[in-house]
Write a protein that holds these residues in place. Structure first.
Motif, PDB file in Angstrom:
ATOM      1  N   ARG A  28      17.920  16.987 -25.297  1.00 31.10           N
ATOM      2  CA  ARG A  28      19.213  17.674 -25.279  1.00 31.10           C
ATOM      3  C   ARG A  28      19.006  19.189 -25.324  1.00 31.10           C
ATOM      4  O   ARG A  28      19.654  19.931 -24.593  1.00 31.10           O
ATOM      5  CB  ARG A  28      20.053  17.223 -26.478  1.00 31.10           C
ATOM      6  N   ARG A  38      17.867  20.462 -21.973  1.00 35.43           N
ATOM      7  CA  ARG A  38      18.940  20.483 -20.976  1.00 35.43           C
ATOM      8  C   ARG A  38      19.907  21.638 -21.228  1.00 35.43           C
ATOM      9  O   ARG A  38      20.376  22.279 -20.282  1.00 35.43           O
ATOM     10  CB  ARG A  38      19.675  19.145 -20.977  1.00 35.43           C
ATOM     11  N   ILE A  39      20.196  21.895 -22.488  1.00 32.47           N
ATOM     12  CA  ILE A  39      21.068  23.029 -22.808  1.00 32.47           C
ATOM     13  C   ILE A  39      20.414  24.333 -22.364  1.00 32.47           C
ATOM     14  O   ILE A  39      21.069  25.210 -21.776  1.00 32.47           O
ATOM     15  CB  ILE A  39      21.378  23.053 -24.320  1.00 32.47           C
ATOM     16  N   ASN A  90      26.957  15.287 -15.714  1.00 36.19           N
ATOM     17  CA  ASN A  90      25.927  15.543 -16.721  1.00 36.19           C
ATOM     18  C   ASN A  90      26.141  16.884 -17.404  1.00 36.19           C
ATOM     19  O   ASN A  90      26.071  17.001 -18.631  1.00 36.19           O
ATOM     20  CB  ASN A  90      24.548  15.501 -16.050  1.00 36.19           C
ATOM     21  N   ARG A 133      28.988  17.111 -19.971  1.00 38.72           N
ATOM     22  CA  ARG A 133      28.714  16.485 -21.265  1.00 38.72           C
ATOM     23  C   ARG A 133      28.308  17.527 -22.293  1.00 38.72           C
ATOM     24  O   ARG A 133      28.539  17.357 -23.497  1.00 38.72           O
ATOM     25  CB  ARG A 133      27.597  15.455 -21.129  1.00 38.72           C
ATOM     26  N   TYR A 134      27.700  18.611 -21.825  1.00 37.71           N
ATOM     27  CA  TYR A 134      27.207  19.647 -22.723  1.00 37.71           C
ATOM     28  C   TYR A 134      28.179  20.826 -22.822  1.00 37.71           C
ATOM     29  O   TYR A 134      28.350  21.401 -23.902  1.00 37.71           O
ATOM     30  CB  TYR A 134      25.847  20.145 -22.238  1.00 37.71           C
ATOM     31  N   PHE A 135      28.770  21.195 -21.709  1.00 35.66           N
ATOM     32  CA  PHE A 135      29.672  22.345 -21.671  1.00 35.66           C
ATOM     33  C   PHE A 135      30.897  21.990 -20.826  1.00 35.66           C
ATOM     34  O   PHE A 135      30.794  21.902 -19.601  1.00 35.66           O
ATOM     35  CB  PHE A 135      28.966  23.565 -21.081  1.00 35.66           C
ATOM     36  N   GLY A 175      27.963  29.344 -25.429  1.00 39.68           N
ATOM     37  CA  GLY A 175      26.577  28.930 -25.608  1.00 39.68           C
ATOM     38  C   GLY A 175      25.605  30.078 -25.428  1.00 39.68           C
ATOM     39  O   GLY A 175      24.633  30.217 -26.189  1.00 39.68           O
TER      40      GLY A 175
END
Length: 206
Positions: free
Chosen positions: A9, A12-13, A47, A50-52, A61
């Protein structure tokens, strides 16, 4: 297993934020679409979201990453006896070593803060963070006796913020601008503000 997932994770971020930064530098805040960020990061939209979930979340971020990096730099000041030299090195890292493109992106984001409440809230958060860290650093120098006992720390904090923002703007708009002598000037003036007792400083202004 959770540690592997956490590492994945984090990777990926980092990939997303690095891609977003390149897109913002290249195309500006509005020109850098989420689709462009997906393509730059080599990820599907599902995808990435899911994070942003939004472009504002991506900016947040980036800010949080900058906060963490800056916090490490300020924390390192406590480990040195030469506060002024370490402080100057920290300023050089952020104002000289940083690529000019990063300042152009900063200008884009600051302009967006005038129109976008979410970005404006991030701007306020960033301002408060920097003020707190500068007060802490100068307060530490004061306790160590590295500045005058009656020096106006708040005056020094506000001077540094104002001067630094002007320097960042110059770097963003002028590719030939040399920040080195201006960072030296920043510390020459800051020393005159903080190494001279306040009463004597005020007498010199009258």
């Amino acid at each position: 297993m959770p540690r592997i997932d956490d590492a994945r994770r984090g990777d990926r971020i980092t990939t997303i934020l690095d891609a977003a930064e390149r897109c913002f530098v290249r195309s500006g805040f509005h020109g850098a679409t989420m689709a462009a960020i997906c393509a730059e990061a080599g990820m599907s939209a599902g995808n990435l979201y899911r994070y942003f979930p939004s472009k504002e979340a991506v900016i947040e971020g980036l800010c949080e990453r900058d906060f963490a990096e800056a916090a490490e730099g300020f924390a390192a000041l406590e480990a040195t006896d030469d506060t002024w030299a370490a402080f100057r090195d920290l300023a050089a890292f952020h104002l000289i070593d940083e690529p000019r493109e990063s300042f152009a992106m900063w200008i884009e984001i600051m302009a967006e803060a005038a129109r976008n409440p979410q970005i404006a809230a991030l701007r306020v958060k960033a301002d408060l963070f920097i003020e707190e860290k500068l007060r802490g650093a100068l307060g530490m120098a004061h306790r160590r006796g590295h500045i005058a006992p009656q020096a106006d720390i708040e005056r020094g904090v506000q001077f540094m913020i104002t001067f630094s923002e002007g320097l960042m703007l110059r770097r963003a708009r002028d590719p030939d601008f040399d920040p080195v002598p201006h960072v030296d000037m920043l510390f020459d003036i800051l020393r005159s503000l903080l190494l001279t007792p306040l009463a004597a400083s005020n007498d010199n202004l009258t």
